[in-house]
Write an enzyme that holds these catalytic residues in place. Structure first.
Site, short mmCIF file in Angstrom:
data_model
loop_
_atom_site.label_atom_id
_atom_site.label_comp_id
_atom_site.label_asym_id
_atom_site.label_seq_id
_atom_site.Cartn_x
_atom_site.Cartn_y
_atom_site.Cartn_z
N GLN A 85 -18.32 -49.33 -30.35
CA GLN A 85 -17.97 -50.74 -30.14
C GLN A 85 -18.51 -51.23 -28.80
O GLN A 85 -18.26 -50.61 -27.76
CB GLN A 85 -16.43 -50.90 -30.20
CG GLN A 85 -15.96 -52.33 -30.11
CD GLN A 85 -16.42 -53.19 -31.28
OE1 GLN A 85 -16.43 -52.77 -32.42
NE2 GLN A 85 -16.85 -54.41 -30.98
N LYS A 92 -12.46 -53.77 -38.54
CA LYS A 92 -13.42 -52.87 -39.21
C LYS A 92 -12.68 -51.77 -39.96
O LYS A 92 -13.01 -51.43 -41.09
CB LYS A 92 -14.40 -52.28 -38.18
CG LYS A 92 -15.42 -53.30 -37.70
CD LYS A 92 -16.19 -52.86 -36.47
CE LYS A 92 -17.02 -54.03 -35.93
NZ LYS A 92 -17.71 -53.75 -34.67
N ASP A 135 -24.96 -49.76 -37.32
CA ASP A 135 -25.12 -51.07 -36.67
C ASP A 135 -26.60 -51.48 -36.64
O ASP A 135 -26.91 -52.65 -36.41
CB ASP A 135 -24.62 -50.98 -35.21
CG ASP A 135 -23.22 -51.56 -35.04
OD1 ASP A 135 -22.80 -52.35 -35.92
OD2 ASP A 135 -22.55 -51.22 -34.05
#
Ligand code: NDP
Length: 280
Positions: A95, A51, A118
């Site tokens: 994460q 990422k 997200d």
């Protein structure tokens, strides 16, 4: 059989994102993503690194906050709340998975919805459900974009999604529904899974079991989307037994080089979307 090449398309999207970032940053501003990793799980570290590399490529500034495996839930949430208030930060990503002593749901709900790139916060999930503009979870968004880019018709098709997680299965099913597919969702308690999968025009496999789906699950000419990612002695593989099904499908996403690449590209898109909204 057509390979739905996620890498090629993702590279194109990242170039577009870079151009958007250049517009946003032309007057000295920056687009900023904060990534938090708790612990040092090897797979998570790889995802976080990928990422970060994508951010660099797109001109997005990103910082990774590495917290110890035994960091308290309270400290993690406090850190998120500080980032929520920081006007330089446009996107916040935690994460997953988190260590067992931390309540994942509580942590996700502490992210400001407008920075939740997200798309996992309840507010954004609700907006997705009712079809309002929001951050669509990256894997779901990436799958739809990849199908459209390859001219795979979704409208009116029978799509079977196997896997009902909040981060993959449910948002994929919802997005397919918004694109006028007839959607069947399956999970570990589904009876006659093979039979249902064999009725799919588009089969989305997201169960986290290496090479589970062989030709017995697939209708001749179906389009297969393989979401699974597994590290094996022989490299990466998906939930689909690629070699066994390749002769009967009309199109399939490879692993690696398929959905995973699209997921990261969509994260970059969501970051720009967050910055555009906040810098307005
Ligand atoms: P989860 O473990 O959260 O969910 C798995 C889902 O699969 C559950 O709904 C479970 O059912 C269902 N399931 C498990 N076994 C079976 C079975 N034998 N038959 C039918 N259904 C079954 O996984 P995720 O959704 O997070 O991830 C799925 C896969 O996708 C993993 O391999 C993961 O690594 C990968 N992934 C890939 C991404 C990418 O970018 N390519 C992004 C995110 C994930 P139940 O609900 O009943 O338990």
């Amino acid at each position: 059989m057509k390979i739905l090449n996620g890498k090629e398309f993702a590279d194109k999207i990242k170039d577009e994102v870079k151009a958007d970032v250049e517009v946003l940053t032309s007057d000295g501003k920056s687009v900023y993503l904060a990534v938090i990793q708790v612990g040092d799980d090897a797979a998570s570290s790889t995802y976080v690194r990928n990422k970060h590399n994508a951010c660099v490529r797109c001109g997005i500034t990103s910082s990774t906050y590495n917290l110890a495996n035994d960091e308290s839930e309270e400290n993690l949430i406090e850190m998120i709340q500080t980032l929520n208030k920081n006007n330089y930060v446009h996107g916040i990503l935690v994460q997953l998975p988190l260590p067992n002593h931390i309540d994942e749901h509580k942590v996700i709900q502490s992210i400001a919805p407008e920075k939740d790139v997200d798309g996992f916060h309840e507010i954004n999930v609700g907006k997705l459900m009712v079809g309002e503009d929001t951050f669509i979870p990256c894997t779901a968004k990436g799958i739809i974009e990849l199908l459209k880019y390859n001219d795979v018709e979704i409208e009116g098709k029978h799509c079977v999604v196997v896997g009902r997680s909040n981060i993959v299965g449910k948002p994929v099913a919802m997005e397919l529904l918004h694109h006028n597919a007839t959607v069947t969702m399956c999970h570990s308690k589904t009876k006659e899974l093979e039979k249902i999968c064999k009725e799919a025009d588009i089969l989305v496999c997201a169960i986290g079991k290496p090479k589970f789906f062989n030709r017995d699950y697939i209708k001749e000419g179906a389009v297969v989307v393989d979401v699974g990612i597994h590290r094996t002695e022989n490299g990466l593989c998906g939930d689909v037994d690629f070699d066994d099904v390749k002769d009967i499908v009309s199109a399939i996403t490879p692993v690696p080089g398929g959905v995973g690449q699209m997921t990261i590209a969509m994260l970059m898109k969501n970051c720009v979307q967050a910055a555009q909204m906040q810098l307005k």
